[in-house]
Design an enzyme around this catalytic site. Structure first.
Site, mmCIF file in Angstrom:
data_model
loop_
_atom_site.group_PDB
_atom_site.id
_atom_site.type_symbol
_atom_site.label_atom_id
_atom_site.label_comp_id
_atom_site.label_asym_id
_atom_site.label_seq_id
_atom_site.Cartn_x
_atom_site.Cartn_y
_atom_site.Cartn_z
ATOM 1 N N LEU A 59 5.293 -88.484 -22.219
ATOM 2 C CA LEU A 59 5.094 -89.574 -21.289
ATOM 3 C C LEU A 59 3.407 -89.436 -21.455
ATOM 4 O O LEU A 59 2.720 -90.563 -21.303
ATOM 5 C CB LEU A 59 5.457 -89.270 -19.992
ATOM 6 N N HIS A 90 16.224 -87.800 -16.418
ATOM 7 C CA HIS A 90 14.905 -87.841 -16.926
ATOM 8 C C HIS A 90 14.686 -88.271 -18.412
ATOM 9 O O HIS A 90 13.969 -88.892 -18.535
ATOM 10 C CB HIS A 90 14.511 -86.390 -16.584
#
Length: 179
Positions: A59, A90
């Site tokens: 990310l 996730h």
């Protein structure tokens, strides 16, 4: 039974130096090291220079690229990381959001080769990261190099940009010019 054969484009050649930032997440260090090795080898084939920066996870890769694009002078970027499916959703968030952010940067004209692996298990990651096997790090570097070549090709246009003096003069005279 052998898998499908894929065409691999020859690497571009550059007249002016190229500088690439490899942004890697070493979350799975052995996989990351192989991706980086593949990317560096591919970049070096063209004589380009590279630097590496590491970030904690997938990310953070697009964020680091965005910061570098605003504050540095790199011609392009190679995004390297690995996301292995786990027991929660996730995985989907990380895969989708990192990919979307990289795509948005690319649509803004940033030259990025996306080598973030999104796999079901560690064995798939190992094969894809290995420079002697699928070499996805090298493939991401090649993609960045091809985008840099396109940007340079189209960026060196001799077409005028914006308003030319003739257009401004014609606009100030109501479209009429006098001799």
């Amino acid at each position: 039974m052998a898998g499908p054969s894929h065409y691999i484009m020859p690497l571009p050649e550059f007249e002016k130096p190229v500088k690439i930032l490899i942004v890697a997440s070493p979350y799975y260090k052995d996989i990351s090291d192989n991706q980086i090795a593949g990317a560096k080898a591919e970049i070096e084939k063209t004589g380009a220079a590279w630097e590496i920066v590491e970030v904690p996870g997938a990310l953070e890769i697009p964020t680091a690229i965005g910061i570098a694009e605003r504050l540095s002078n790199f011609d392009g970027y190679v995004a390297l990381g690995c996301v292995i499916r786990g027991e929660t959703t996730h995985y989907d968030t990380v895969c989708n959001d990192s990919s979307r952010a990289i795509q948005l940067l690319g649509l803004q004209g940033v030259c990025i080769g996306n080598g973030i692996l999104t796999v079901e298990n560690r064995d798939q990651a190992v094969v894809r990261a290995d420079p002697a096997q699928m070499n996805k790090g090298g493939g991401a570097a090649a993609a960045a190099l091809h985008l840099i070549a396109l940007a340079r090709k189209w960026g060196e246009s001799d077409k005028p940009v914006g308003f030319t003096q003739e257009i401004l003069l014609a606009g100030n005279t109501g479209g009429k010019t006098s001799a």
